[in-house]
Design a protein around this motif. Structure first.
Motif, short mmCIF file in Angstrom:
data_model
loop_
_atom_site.label_atom_id
_atom_site.label_comp_id
_atom_site.label_asym_id
_atom_site.label_seq_id
_atom_site.Cartn_x
_atom_site.Cartn_y
_atom_site.Cartn_z
N SER A 32 0.81 -1.26 0.03
CA SER A 32 0.14 0.00 -0.10
C SER A 32 0.87 1.24 0.11
O SER A 32 0.59 2.02 -0.80
N ILE A 33 1.88 1.22 0.95
CA ILE A 33 2.66 2.40 1.03
C ILE A 33 3.60 2.51 -0.35
O ILE A 33 3.74 3.61 -0.80
N LEU A 34 4.16 1.41 -0.82
CA LEU A 34 4.79 1.86 -2.19
C LEU A 34 3.86 2.20 -3.35
O LEU A 34 4.44 2.93 -4.32
N THR A 35 2.69 1.76 -3.23
CA THR A 35 1.81 2.19 -4.26
C THR A 35 1.48 3.53 -4.26
O THR A 35 1.67 4.39 -5.05
N THR A 36 1.27 4.16 -3.01
CA THR A 36 1.07 5.43 -2.64
C THR A 36 2.49 6.28 -3.04
O THR A 36 2.14 7.32 -3.65
N ALA A 37 3.48 5.85 -2.98
CA ALA A 37 4.59 6.62 -3.41
C ALA A 37 4.75 6.57 -4.98
O ALA A 37 5.04 7.80 -5.17
N LEU A 38 4.53 5.50 -5.44
CA LEU A 38 4.71 5.61 -6.98
C LEU A 38 3.42 6.44 -7.55
O LEU A 38 3.46 7.21 -8.62
N CYS A 39 2.17 6.48 -7.07
CA CYS A 39 1.26 7.37 -7.31
C CYS A 39 1.80 8.87 -7.21
O CYS A 39 1.52 9.65 -8.13
N ARG A 40 2.45 9.09 -6.21
CA ARG A 40 3.06 10.58 -5.83
C ARG A 40 3.94 10.89 -6.97
O ARG A 40 3.96 11.89 -7.67
N ILE A 41 4.99 9.96 -7.24
CA ILE A 41 6.02 9.98 -8.14
C ILE A 41 5.58 10.33 -9.56
O ILE A 41 6.03 11.15 -10.26
N PHE A 42 4.58 9.38 -10.03
CA PHE A 42 4.22 9.70 -11.24
C PHE A 42 3.33 10.87 -11.49
O PHE A 42 3.33 11.59 -12.53
N ARG A 43 2.74 11.49 -10.21
CA ARG A 43 2.03 12.74 -10.39
C ARG A 43 3.40 13.78 -10.59
O ARG A 43 2.92 14.81 -11.54
N GLN A 44 4.26 13.52 -9.55
CA GLN A 44 5.14 14.83 -9.84
C GLN A 44 5.76 14.83 -11.21
O GLN A 44 6.32 15.73 -11.66
N ASP A 45 6.11 13.60 -11.88
CA ASP A 45 6.59 13.67 -13.29
C ASP A 45 5.57 13.70 -14.42
O ASP A 45 5.97 13.77 -15.47
N GLY A 46 4.37 14.29 -14.02
CA GLY A 46 3.64 15.05 -15.00
C GLY A 46 2.47 14.08 -15.60
O GLY A 46 1.72 14.32 -16.63
N TYR A 47 2.11 12.81 -15.05
CA TYR A 47 1.30 11.78 -15.55
C TYR A 47 -0.09 11.85 -14.85
O TYR A 47 -0.11 12.32 -13.47
N ARG A 48 -1.04 11.77 -15.36
CA ARG A 48 -2.27 11.52 -14.91
C ARG A 48 -2.63 10.05 -14.25
O ARG A 48 -2.50 9.16 -15.15
N VAL A 49 -2.60 9.87 -13.09
CA VAL A 49 -2.40 8.59 -12.56
C VAL A 49 -3.46 8.46 -11.42
O VAL A 49 -3.99 9.25 -10.86
N ALA A 50 -3.64 7.19 -11.57
CA ALA A 50 -4.87 6.75 -10.55
C ALA A 50 -4.46 5.42 -9.84
O ALA A 50 -3.85 4.65 -10.47
N PRO A 51 -5.01 4.95 -8.44
CA PRO A 51 -4.73 3.78 -7.84
C PRO A 51 -5.71 2.87 -7.99
O PRO A 51 -7.12 3.11 -8.54
N PHE A 52 -5.67 1.61 -8.15
CA PHE A 52 -6.82 0.40 -8.14
C PHE A 52 -6.25 -0.75 -7.31
O PHE A 52 -5.24 -1.15 -7.30
N LYS A 53 -7.32 -1.02 -6.41
CA LYS A 53 -7.12 -2.33 -5.73
C LYS A 53 -8.49 -3.11 -5.98
O LYS A 53 -9.52 -2.59 -5.67
N SER A 54 -8.55 -4.15 -6.56
CA SER A 54 -9.94 -4.72 -6.83
C SER A 54 -10.67 -5.21 -5.73
O SER A 54 -11.69 -4.90 -5.88
N GLN A 55 -10.17 -5.66 -4.84
CA GLN A 55 -10.84 -6.24 -3.31
C GLN A 55 -9.83 -5.94 -2.32
O GLN A 55 -8.88 -6.19 -2.36
N ASN A 56 -10.32 -5.22 -1.28
CA ASN A 56 -9.79 -4.94 -0.18
C ASN A 56 -10.34 -5.51 1.05
O ASN A 56 -11.66 -5.47 1.18
N MET A 57 -9.84 -6.17 1.88
CA MET A 57 -10.18 -6.27 3.36
C MET A 57 -9.78 -5.64 4.38
O MET A 57 -8.40 -5.50 4.54
#
Length: 527
Positions: A32-57
Protein backbone atom coordinates in the motif's frame (compact mmCIF):
# COMPACT_ATOMS: atom_id res chain seq x y z
CA UNK A 1 3.01 8.38 -23.89
CA UNK A 2 2.21 6.79 -27.25
CA UNK A 3 0.17 3.60 -26.83
CA UNK A 4 -0.08 1.26 -29.76
CA UNK A 5 -3.36 0.12 -31.28
CA UNK A 6 -3.17 -3.12 -29.31
CA UNK A 7 -3.31 -1.09 -26.12
CA UNK A 8 -6.59 0.58 -26.99
CA UNK A 9 -9.73 -0.54 -25.26
CA UNK A 10 -11.84 -2.81 -27.42
CA UNK A 11 -14.47 -0.80 -29.25
CA UNK A 12 -12.99 2.54 -28.16
CA UNK A 13 -10.56 5.04 -29.64
CA UNK A 14 -9.40 6.05 -26.14
CA UNK A 15 -5.87 4.80 -25.37
CA UNK A 16 -5.68 2.49 -22.38
CA UNK A 17 -3.50 3.62 -19.50
CA UNK A 18 -0.20 1.91 -18.84
CA UNK A 19 -0.22 -0.20 -15.70
CA UNK A 20 2.16 -1.22 -12.94
CA UNK A 21 1.32 -3.68 -10.18
CA UNK A 22 2.80 -4.34 -6.74
CA UNK A 23 2.32 -7.84 -5.39
CA UNK A 24 3.79 -9.13 -2.13
CA UNK A 25 5.33 -12.25 -0.74
CA UNK A 26 2.81 -11.87 2.11
CA UNK A 27 0.47 -9.37 3.72
CA UNK A 28 1.89 -6.21 5.33
CA UNK A 29 5.09 -6.09 3.28
CA UNK A 30 4.40 -2.48 2.26
CA UNK A 31 2.41 -2.78 -0.97
CA UNK A 32 0.00 0.00 0.00
CA UNK A 33 2.73 2.45 0.94
CA UNK A 34 4.81 1.69 -2.17
CA UNK A 35 1.74 2.14 -4.34
CA UNK A 36 1.13 5.47 -2.62
CA UNK A 37 4.74 6.49 -3.26
CA UNK A 38 4.57 5.59 -6.96
CA UNK A 39 1.26 7.43 -7.31
CA UNK A 40 2.89 10.60 -6.01
CA UNK A 41 6.07 10.07 -8.09
CA UNK A 42 4.08 9.60 -11.32
CA UNK A 43 2.04 12.68 -10.49
CA UNK A 44 5.22 14.69 -9.83
CA UNK A 45 6.55 13.52 -13.19
CA UNK A 46 3.51 14.93 -14.98
CA UNK A 47 1.29 11.89 -15.50
CA UNK A 48 -2.40 11.59 -14.78
CA UNK A 49 -2.36 8.59 -12.45
CA UNK A 50 -4.95 6.67 -10.44
CA UNK A 51 -4.72 3.81 -7.91
CA UNK A 52 -6.56 0.50 -8.14
CA UNK A 53 -7.14 -2.40 -5.79
CA UNK A 54 -9.80 -4.81 -6.99
CA UNK A 55 -10.73 -6.22 -3.58
CA UNK A 56 -9.69 -4.92 -0.21
CA UNK A 57 -10.31 -6.43 3.21
CA UNK A 58 -10.23 -3.71 5.81
CA UNK A 59 -12.22 -2.10 8.60
CA UNK A 60 -10.49 1.20 7.91
CA UNK A 61 -12.79 2.95 5.45
CA UNK A 62 -12.69 6.08 3.35
CA UNK A 63 -15.77 7.94 2.13
CA UNK A 64 -15.61 9.25 -1.44
CA UNK A 65 -16.94 12.72 -2.31
CA UNK A 66 -20.18 11.14 -3.55
CA UNK A 67 -20.75 9.35 -0.24
CA UNK A 68 -19.51 5.85 -1.10
CA UNK A 69 -17.27 3.59 0.99
CA UNK A 70 -13.89 2.27 -0.17
CA UNK A 71 -10.72 1.07 1.53
CA UNK A 72 -8.76 3.77 3.33
CA UNK A 73 -5.57 2.87 1.42
CA UNK A 74 -7.12 3.65 -1.97
CA UNK A 75 -8.53 6.91 -0.63
CA UNK A 76 -5.07 7.86 0.58
CA UNK A 77 -3.54 6.85 -2.76
CA UNK A 78 -6.06 9.02 -4.60
CA UNK A 79 -5.04 11.91 -2.36
CA UNK A 80 -1.41 11.25 -3.29
CA UNK A 81 -2.47 11.42 -6.96
CA UNK A 82 -4.24 14.72 -6.34
CA UNK A 83 -7.58 13.37 -7.58
CA UNK A 84 -10.98 12.63 -6.07
CA UNK A 85 -11.42 9.02 -5.02
CA UNK A 86 -14.10 6.91 -6.72
CA UNK A 87 -15.38 3.40 -6.13
CA UNK A 88 -13.72 2.26 -9.38
CA UNK A 89 -10.45 2.48 -7.43
CA UNK A 90 -11.67 -0.20 -4.99
CA UNK A 91 -14.87 -1.75 -6.37
CA UNK A 92 -15.10 -4.50 -3.73
CA UNK A 93 -14.49 -3.95 -0.02
CA UNK A 94 -14.77 -6.77 2.52
CA UNK A 95 -15.46 -5.66 6.11
CA UNK A 96 -15.05 -8.51 8.62
CA UNK A 97 -17.90 -8.70 11.14
CA UNK A 98 -16.94 -11.87 13.00
CA UNK A 99 -14.91 -15.01 12.36
CA UNK A 100 -15.37 -16.15 8.73
CA UNK A 101 -18.16 -13.59 8.02
CA UNK A 102 -17.75 -10.25 6.26
CA UNK A 103 -20.00 -7.53 4.94
CA UNK A 104 -19.41 -7.25 1.19
CA UNK A 105 -19.44 -3.65 -0.05
CA UNK A 106 -19.74 -3.31 -3.84
CA UNK A 107 -19.05 0.07 -5.44
CA UNK A 108 -19.38 1.74 -2.08
CA UNK A 109 -22.67 0.25 -0.91
CA UNK A 110 -23.28 -2.84 1.26
CA UNK A 111 -24.46 -5.84 -0.74
CA UNK A 112 -24.88 -8.51 1.96
CA UNK A 113 -22.98 -10.55 4.52
CA UNK A 114 -21.17 -13.64 3.24
CA UNK A 115 -19.23 -16.34 4.98
CA UNK A 116 -15.93 -17.16 3.32
CA UNK A 117 -17.12 -20.27 1.49
CA UNK A 118 -20.34 -18.71 0.19
CA UNK A 119 -18.49 -15.65 -1.06
CA UNK A 120 -15.98 -17.78 -2.93
CA UNK A 121 -18.52 -20.19 -4.41
CA UNK A 122 -21.45 -17.87 -5.07
CA UNK A 123 -20.10 -14.39 -5.76
CA UNK A 124 -16.56 -14.40 -7.16
CA UNK A 125 -17.63 -15.00 -10.78
CA UNK A 126 -19.83 -11.91 -10.64
CA UNK A 127 -17.05 -10.04 -8.84
CA UNK A 128 -14.70 -10.72 -11.76
CA UNK A 129 -16.93 -8.73 -14.09
CA UNK A 130 -17.28 -5.87 -11.60
CA UNK A 131 -13.50 -5.69 -11.20
CA UNK A 132 -12.76 -5.79 -14.92
CA UNK A 133 -15.34 -3.09 -15.69
CA UNK A 134 -13.94 -0.78 -12.98
CA UNK A 135 -10.39 -1.26 -14.24
CA UNK A 136 -11.46 -0.61 -17.82
CA UNK A 137 -13.08 2.69 -16.84
CA UNK A 138 -9.98 3.82 -14.95
CA UNK A 139 -7.69 2.94 -17.82
CA UNK A 140 -9.80 5.01 -20.19
CA UNK A 141 -9.54 8.08 -17.93
CA UNK A 142 -5.89 8.12 -16.84
CA UNK A 143 -2.42 7.69 -18.29
CA UNK A 144 -1.16 5.33 -15.58
CA UNK A 145 -3.04 3.01 -13.23
CA UNK A 146 -0.94 1.88 -10.27
CA UNK A 147 -2.34 -1.42 -9.01
CA UNK A 148 -2.00 -2.98 -5.59
CA UNK A 149 -2.36 -6.71 -5.06
CA UNK A 150 -3.58 -8.42 -1.90
CA UNK A 151 -1.84 -10.89 0.36
CA UNK A 152 0.37 -13.16 -1.75
CA UNK A 153 0.02 -14.52 -5.32
CA UNK A 154 1.33 -17.87 -4.02
CA UNK A 155 -1.87 -18.86 -2.18
CA UNK A 156 -2.39 -22.04 -4.20
CA UNK A 157 -5.79 -22.76 -2.66
CA UNK A 158 -7.16 -19.44 -3.96
CA UNK A 159 -5.53 -19.12 -7.37
CA UNK A 160 -8.30 -20.61 -9.51
CA UNK A 161 -10.70 -17.79 -8.59
CA UNK A 162 -8.14 -15.07 -7.92
CA UNK A 163 -9.33 -11.52 -8.64
CA UNK A 164 -6.59 -9.66 -6.77
CA UNK A 165 -3.18 -10.85 -7.95
CA UNK A 166 -1.92 -12.69 -11.05
CA UNK A 167 -5.23 -13.10 -12.88
CA UNK A 168 -5.84 -9.39 -12.32
CA UNK A 169 -2.35 -8.63 -13.64
CA UNK A 170 -3.30 -10.54 -16.78
CA UNK A 171 -6.55 -8.61 -17.22
CA UNK A 172 -4.61 -5.35 -16.77
CA UNK A 173 -1.61 -6.49 -18.86
CA UNK A 174 0.42 -5.22 -15.91
CA UNK A 175 4.11 -5.81 -15.24
CA UNK A 176 4.47 -7.00 -11.63
CA UNK A 177 7.01 -5.91 -9.04
CA UNK A 178 7.26 -8.44 -6.21
CA UNK A 179 7.67 -6.80 -2.78
CA UNK A 180 9.26 -8.54 0.22
CA UNK A 181 9.69 -7.30 3.78
CA UNK A 182 13.25 -7.90 4.97
CA UNK A 183 12.39 -6.67 8.47
CA UNK A 184 10.50 -9.88 9.25
CA UNK A 185 13.36 -12.15 8.11
CA UNK A 186 13.62 -14.84 5.44
CA UNK A 187 13.48 -12.37 2.59
CA UNK A 188 15.35 -14.47 0.01
CA UNK A 189 13.40 -17.62 0.82
CA UNK A 190 10.11 -15.73 0.57
CA UNK A 191 10.98 -14.35 -2.87
CA UNK A 192 12.34 -17.59 -4.32
CA UNK A 193 9.52 -19.61 -2.77
CA UNK A 194 6.88 -17.32 -4.20
CA UNK A 195 8.37 -17.55 -7.68
CA UNK A 196 8.61 -21.34 -7.42
CA UNK A 197 4.87 -21.62 -6.72
CA UNK A 198 3.87 -19.37 -9.63
CA UNK A 199 3.01 -20.83 -13.03
CA UNK A 200 5.59 -20.13 -15.77
CA UNK A 201 3.45 -17.44 -17.42
CA UNK A 202 2.91 -15.79 -14.04
CA UNK A 203 6.63 -15.92 -13.31
CA UNK A 204 7.28 -14.21 -16.64
CA UNK A 205 5.03 -11.33 -15.57
CA UNK A 206 7.30 -10.57 -12.58
CA UNK A 207 9.79 -7.98 -13.83
CA UNK A 208 11.78 -7.52 -10.65
CA UNK A 209 11.91 -7.35 -6.88
CA UNK A 210 11.63 -4.60 -4.28
CA UNK A 211 13.07 -5.34 -0.86
CA UNK A 212 11.31 -3.16 1.67
CA UNK A 213 11.89 -1.97 5.26
CA UNK A 214 15.66 -2.48 5.22
CA UNK A 215 17.68 -1.43 8.26
CA UNK A 216 21.48 -1.40 8.07
CA UNK A 217 24.35 -1.20 5.61
CA UNK A 218 23.17 -2.19 2.12
CA UNK A 219 26.72 -3.18 1.16
CA UNK A 220 26.43 -6.11 3.59
CA UNK A 221 23.27 -7.18 1.77
CA UNK A 222 24.85 -7.03 -1.69
CA UNK A 223 26.09 -10.66 -1.84
CA UNK A 224 22.54 -11.79 -1.17
CA UNK A 225 21.18 -9.50 -3.88
CA UNK A 226 23.73 -10.85 -6.35
CA UNK A 227 22.75 -14.42 -5.45
CA UNK A 228 19.05 -13.63 -5.85
CA UNK A 229 19.51 -12.12 -9.29
CA UNK A 230 21.66 -15.05 -10.43
CA UNK A 231 19.19 -17.56 -9.00
CA UNK A 232 16.06 -16.04 -10.53
CA UNK A 233 17.34 -14.17 -13.57
CA UNK A 234 15.37 -11.12 -12.40
CA UNK A 235 16.68 -7.79 -11.11
CA UNK A 236 16.40 -6.25 -7.67
CA UNK A 237 14.94 -2.87 -8.58
CA UNK A 238 15.36 -1.33 -5.18
CA UNK A 239 16.16 -1.80 -1.52
CA UNK A 240 13.98 0.64 0.38
CA UNK A 241 15.30 1.64 3.82
CA UNK A 242 12.87 1.66 6.71
CA UNK A 243 11.27 5.11 6.90
CA UNK A 244 10.63 6.16 10.47
CA UNK A 245 7.67 8.34 11.44
CA UNK A 246 6.10 8.05 8.03
CA UNK A 247 3.22 10.38 8.90
CA UNK A 248 0.65 8.54 6.75
CA UNK A 249 -2.21 6.33 7.85
CA UNK A 250 -1.98 2.55 7.98
CA UNK A 251 -4.28 0.44 5.83
CA UNK A 252 -5.74 -1.85 8.47
CA UNK A 253 -5.37 -3.22 11.97
CA UNK A 254 -2.78 -5.79 10.84
CA UNK A 255 -0.29 -2.97 10.38
CA UNK A 256 -1.45 -1.44 13.67
CA UNK A 257 -0.85 -4.76 15.45
CA UNK A 258 2.64 -4.94 13.95
CA UNK A 259 3.36 -1.40 15.11
CA UNK A 260 2.16 -2.13 18.65
CA UNK A 261 4.17 -5.37 18.84
CA UNK A 262 7.37 -3.44 18.06
CA UNK A 263 7.16 -1.01 20.92
CA UNK A 264 3.93 0.94 20.61
CA UNK A 265 2.77 4.06 18.87
CA UNK A 266 4.80 7.14 18.14
CA UNK A 267 4.97 9.66 20.94
CA UNK A 268 6.58 13.03 21.41
CA UNK A 269 10.26 13.36 22.20
CA UNK A 270 9.32 15.33 25.32
CA UNK A 271 9.57 13.84 28.80
CA UNK A 272 6.55 11.64 29.49
CA UNK A 273 5.69 13.74 32.54
CA UNK A 274 5.01 16.71 30.25
CA UNK A 275 2.61 14.79 27.99
CA UNK A 276 -1.12 14.24 27.98
CA UNK A 277 -1.78 10.52 28.42
CA UNK A 278 -4.57 9.62 25.98
CA UNK A 279 -5.73 6.01 25.85
CA UNK A 280 -7.84 4.34 23.17
CA UNK A 281 -9.85 1.19 23.86
CA UNK A 282 -8.46 -1.54 21.60
CA UNK A 283 -11.72 -3.16 20.52
CA UNK A 284 -11.56 -6.58 18.81
CA UNK A 285 -13.44 -5.16 15.80
CA UNK A 286 -11.83 -1.74 15.87
CA UNK A 287 -12.55 0.27 12.72
CA UNK A 288 -11.29 3.56 11.33
CA UNK A 289 -8.41 3.74 13.79
CA UNK A 290 -6.86 6.44 11.58
CA UNK A 291 -9.26 8.79 13.36
CA UNK A 292 -6.45 9.14 15.91
CA UNK A 293 -3.47 9.69 13.63
CA UNK A 294 -3.45 13.47 14.20
CA UNK A 295 -2.85 12.86 17.92
CA UNK A 296 0.40 11.08 17.03
CA UNK A 297 1.69 14.31 15.53
CA UNK A 298 0.95 16.46 18.58
CA UNK A 299 4.02 17.40 20.61
CA UNK A 300 2.20 17.24 23.96
CA UNK A 301 0.45 13.86 23.55
CA UNK A 302 1.38 10.29 24.40
CA UNK A 303 -1.06 7.90 22.69
CA UNK A 304 -1.58 4.28 23.68
CA UNK A 305 -4.12 1.43 23.43
CA UNK A 306 -5.88 -0.32 26.31
CA UNK A 307 -6.75 -4.01 25.94
CA UNK A 308 -7.44 -4.97 29.57
CA UNK A 309 -7.96 -3.33 32.98
CA UNK A 310 -4.28 -3.98 33.71
CA UNK A 311 -3.38 -1.49 30.94
CA UNK A 312 -5.51 1.32 32.36
CA UNK A 313 -2.89 3.41 34.16
CA UNK A 314 -3.78 7.05 34.83
CA UNK A 315 -5.03 8.46 31.51
CA UNK A 316 -6.03 12.08 31.07
CA UNK A 317 -8.68 11.02 28.55
CA UNK A 318 -10.04 7.75 27.19
CA UNK A 319 -11.47 7.38 23.67
CA UNK A 320 -14.06 4.80 22.67
CA UNK A 321 -13.41 4.29 18.92
CA UNK A 322 -15.42 2.98 15.98
CA UNK A 323 -16.29 -0.69 15.60
CA UNK A 324 -17.68 -2.96 12.89
CA UNK A 325 -19.76 -4.72 15.54
CA UNK A 326 -20.79 -2.36 18.33
CA UNK A 327 -22.82 -4.92 20.29
CA UNK A 328 -20.17 -7.64 20.37
CA UNK A 329 -17.44 -5.15 21.23
CA UNK A 330 -19.49 -3.71 24.10
CA UNK A 331 -20.00 -7.27 25.36
CA UNK A 332 -16.21 -7.69 25.19
CA UNK A 333 -15.70 -4.54 27.27
CA UNK A 334 -18.07 -5.92 29.88
CA UNK A 335 -16.51 -9.39 29.98
CA UNK A 336 -12.98 -8.00 30.21
CA UNK A 337 -13.79 -5.72 33.14
CA UNK A 338 -13.20 -2.56 31.14
CA UNK A 339 -16.79 -1.33 31.52
CA UNK A 340 -16.23 -1.19 35.29
CA UNK A 341 -13.02 0.77 34.76
CA UNK A 342 -14.69 3.20 32.33
CA UNK A 343 -17.52 3.96 34.75
CA UNK A 344 -15.18 4.39 37.71
CA UNK A 345 -12.95 6.68 35.65
CA UNK A 346 -15.89 8.88 34.65
CA UNK A 347 -17.29 8.99 38.19
CA UNK A 348 -13.88 10.16 39.42
CA UNK A 349 -13.97 13.10 36.98
CA UNK A 350 -12.23 11.52 33.99
CA UNK A 351 -12.76 12.66 30.40
CA UNK A 352 -14.31 10.35 27.79
CA UNK A 353 -14.84 10.75 24.06
CA UNK A 354 -16.79 8.40 21.78
CA UNK A 355 -16.66 8.30 17.99
CA UNK A 356 -19.36 6.46 16.02
CA UNK A 357 -19.69 3.08 17.76
CA UNK A 358 -18.02 4.59 20.82
CA UNK A 359 -20.69 7.30 20.84
CA UNK A 360 -23.40 4.65 20.60
CA UNK A 361 -21.88 2.76 23.56
CA UNK A 362 -22.02 5.91 25.70
CA UNK A 363 -25.84 5.83 25.55
CA UNK A 364 -28.34 3.84 27.59
CA UNK A 365 -29.36 1.08 25.20
CA UNK A 366 -28.40 -0.64 21.96
CA UNK A 367 -31.28 -2.27 20.08
CA UNK A 368 -30.84 -4.75 17.23
CA UNK A 369 -34.29 -6.24 16.61
CA UNK A 370 -33.47 -7.36 13.06
CA UNK A 371 -30.08 -8.83 14.05
CA UNK A 372 -28.25 -6.42 11.75
CA UNK A 373 -25.03 -6.44 13.79
CA UNK A 374 -25.30 -9.41 16.13
CA UNK A 375 -27.56 -12.05 17.64
CA UNK A 376 -28.28 -9.88 20.71
CA UNK A 377 -31.58 -7.97 20.37
CA UNK A 378 -30.98 -5.53 23.25
CA UNK A 379 -27.97 -4.51 25.34
CA UNK A 380 -27.45 -1.98 28.11
CA UNK A 381 -25.05 0.82 27.22
CA UNK A 382 -22.70 2.75 29.49
CA UNK A 383 -25.46 5.19 30.36
CA UNK A 384 -23.69 8.53 30.11
CA UNK A 385 -26.17 9.94 27.56
CA UNK A 386 -29.99 9.54 27.53
CA UNK A 387 -29.93 7.85 24.13
CA UNK A 388 -30.76 4.56 22.50
CA UNK A 389 -29.44 3.34 19.19
CA UNK A 390 -31.39 1.10 16.83
CA UNK A 391 -29.40 -0.72 14.16
CA UNK A 392 -30.95 -0.38 10.71
CA UNK A 393 -30.40 -2.30 7.51
CA UNK A 394 -29.31 0.75 5.52
CA UNK A 395 -25.84 2.15 6.10
CA UNK A 396 -25.29 5.91 6.23
CA UNK A 397 -22.12 6.93 4.38
CA UNK A 398 -21.56 10.62 3.77
CA UNK A 399 -18.89 13.29 3.85
CA UNK A 400 -19.94 16.13 6.10
CA UNK A 401 -19.17 19.75 6.92
CA UNK A 402 -20.55 21.57 9.91
CA UNK A 403 -19.91 23.52 13.07
CA UNK A 404 -19.52 22.72 16.73
CA UNK A 405 -19.99 24.56 19.99
CA UNK A 406 -16.85 22.81 21.27
CA UNK A 407 -14.53 24.97 19.10
CA UNK A 408 -14.70 28.19 17.11
CA UNK A 409 -13.95 26.78 13.65
CA UNK A 410 -15.88 24.69 11.09
CA UNK A 411 -15.44 20.92 11.15
CA UNK A 412 -15.24 18.33 8.39
CA UNK A 413 -15.33 14.57 8.41
CA UNK A 414 -17.46 11.64 7.31
CA UNK A 415 -20.09 9.26 8.63
CA UNK A 416 -20.22 5.46 8.24
CA UNK A 417 -22.74 3.70 10.47
CA UNK A 418 -25.76 1.42 10.52
CA UNK A 419 -27.23 2.69 13.81
CA UNK A 420 -29.78 5.46 14.25
CA UNK A 421 -29.58 7.23 17.62
CA UNK A 422 -32.59 8.85 19.30
CA UNK A 423 -32.82 10.88 22.49
CA UNK A 424 -34.95 9.85 25.46
CA UNK A 425 -34.46 13.19 27.23
CA UNK A 426 -33.24 16.63 26.14
CA UNK A 427 -29.45 16.84 25.87
CA UNK A 428 -26.91 19.29 24.49
CA UNK A 429 -25.93 18.25 20.94
CA UNK A 430 -22.69 20.12 20.22
CA UNK A 431 -22.31 19.37 16.49
CA UNK A 432 -24.37 20.79 13.61
CA UNK A 433 -24.02 19.05 10.24
CA UNK A 434 -24.97 20.77 7.00
CA UNK A 435 -27.67 19.03 4.98
CA UNK A 436 -26.37 18.69 1.43
CA UNK A 437 -29.67 19.05 -0.42
CA UNK A 438 -30.35 22.47 1.15
CA UNK A 439 -26.94 24.13 1.24
CA UNK A 440 -28.11 27.75 1.38
CA UNK A 441 -31.07 27.60 3.76
CA UNK A 442 -30.36 28.71 7.36
CA UNK A 443 -32.28 25.68 8.66
CA UNK A 444 -30.22 23.25 6.60
CA UNK A 445 -28.34 21.77 9.54
CA UNK A 446 -29.14 18.80 11.71
CA UNK A 447 -27.72 18.24 15.20
CA UNK A 448 -25.27 15.47 15.98
CA UNK A 449 -23.66 13.96 19.03
CA UNK A 450 -24.00 14.72 22.71
CA UNK A 451 -21.99 16.33 25.51
CA UNK A 452 -22.42 16.35 29.26
CA UNK A 453 -23.09 19.65 31.04
CA UNK A 454 -19.52 19.83 32.36
CA UNK A 455 -18.02 19.04 28.94
CA UNK A 456 -16.01 16.06 30.22
CA UNK A 457 -17.83 13.45 28.10
CA UNK A 458 -18.76 13.91 24.46
CA UNK A 459 -19.60 11.74 21.48
CA UNK A 460 -20.23 12.13 17.78
CA UNK A 461 -20.88 10.16 14.62
CA UNK A 462 -18.21 12.22 12.81
CA UNK A 463 -15.19 10.14 11.82
CA UNK A 464 -12.17 12.35 11.29
CA UNK A 465 -13.31 14.87 13.90
CA UNK A 466 -9.79 14.94 15.36
CA UNK A 467 -8.37 15.80 11.93
CA UNK A 468 -9.83 19.28 12.43
CA UNK A 469 -6.92 21.27 13.83
CA UNK A 470 -8.89 23.88 15.80
CA UNK A 471 -11.24 21.31 17.35
CA UNK A 472 -8.41 18.94 18.27
CA UNK A 473 -6.33 21.71 19.84
CA UNK A 474 -9.27 23.10 21.81
CA UNK A 475 -9.97 19.64 23.27
CA UNK A 476 -6.32 19.00 24.10
CA UNK A 477 -5.92 22.43 25.71
CA UNK A 478 -9.01 21.70 27.80
CA UNK A 479 -7.31 18.53 29.04
CA UNK A 480 -4.18 20.57 29.79
CA UNK A 481 -6.17 23.09 31.81
CA UNK A 482 -7.69 20.29 33.88
CA UNK A 483 -4.13 19.38 34.87
CA UNK A 484 -3.30 23.00 35.69
CA UNK A 485 -1.18 23.44 32.56
CA UNK A 486 -1.31 26.42 30.23
CA UNK A 487 -2.56 25.93 26.64
CA UNK A 488 0.17 24.95 24.20
CA UNK A 489 1.89 27.78 22.37
CA UNK A 490 0.66 28.15 18.77
CA UNK A 491 4.18 27.59 17.42
CA UNK A 492 4.07 24.04 18.83
CA UNK A 493 0.68 23.06 17.42
CA UNK A 494 0.20 20.89 14.35
CA UNK A 495 -1.55 21.66 11.05
CA UNK A 496 -2.38 18.07 10.15
CA UNK A 497 -3.31 18.31 6.47
CA UNK A 498 -0.20 20.33 5.63
CA UNK A 499 1.88 17.72 7.45
CA UNK A 500 0.17 14.95 5.48
CA UNK A 501 0.94 16.57 2.10
CA UNK A 502 4.55 16.98 3.16
CA UNK A 503 4.56 13.29 4.16
CA UNK A 504 3.47 12.27 0.65
CA UNK A 505 6.37 14.23 -0.84
CA UNK A 506 8.84 12.88 1.73
CA UNK A 507 7.74 9.31 1.00
CA UNK A 508 7.98 9.86 -2.76
CA UNK A 509 11.51 11.27 -2.49
CA UNK A 510 12.60 8.45 -0.21
CA UNK A 511 11.35 5.78 -2.62
CA UNK A 512 12.65 7.64 -5.68
CA UNK A 513 16.12 7.76 -4.10
CA UNK A 514 16.22 3.96 -3.65
CA UNK A 515 14.19 2.59 -6.57
CA UNK A 516 15.42 2.32 -10.15
CA UNK A 517 12.72 4.58 -11.61
CA UNK A 518 14.39 4.75 -15.02
CA UNK A 519 14.15 0.98 -15.32
CA UNK A 520 10.58 0.94 -14.02
CA UNK A 521 9.52 3.47 -16.66
CA UNK A 522 11.21 1.28 -19.25
CA UNK A 523 9.34 -1.79 -17.98
CA UNK A 524 6.09 0.16 -18.42
CA UNK A 525 7.05 1.25 -21.92
CA UNK A 526 7.35 4.91 -20.90
CA UNK A 527 10.22 7.37 -21.02
Amino acid sequence: MNPTETEREQGSSTPAARTLMFQGTSSDVGKSILTTALCRIFRQDGYRVAPFKSQNMSLNSYVTPDGKEIGRAQGMQADACGIAATTDMNPILLKPKKDMVAQVVVHGKPLKDFDARAYREQYLKEAEIIVQDALRRLRSQYEIVCIEGAGSPAEVNLKDRDIVNMRLAGWADAPVLLVADIDRGGVFASIVGTLEILEPEERDRVHGFVINKFRGDVSLLQPGLDWLEAKTGKPVLGVIPYLHELGLEDEDSASLDAKLSKGGLQTSSRDQADLLDIAILRLPRLSNFTDFDPLLAESDVSLRYITSPDDWGTPDAVILPGSKNTVDDLLYLGASGLVTRIRAFAEAGGCLAGICAGYQMLGRRLLDPDRVESDVPELEGLGFFPTETVFAGEKRTERIVGTTSLSDAPVRGYEIHMGRTRFLEPVDQPFRIKIHDAPEAPESYHPDGAVTADGRIWGTYIHGILHNDAFRRKWLDGLRQRKGWAPLDETETTAYEGRREAAFDRLAQHVRDHLDMKRIYSIMGLH
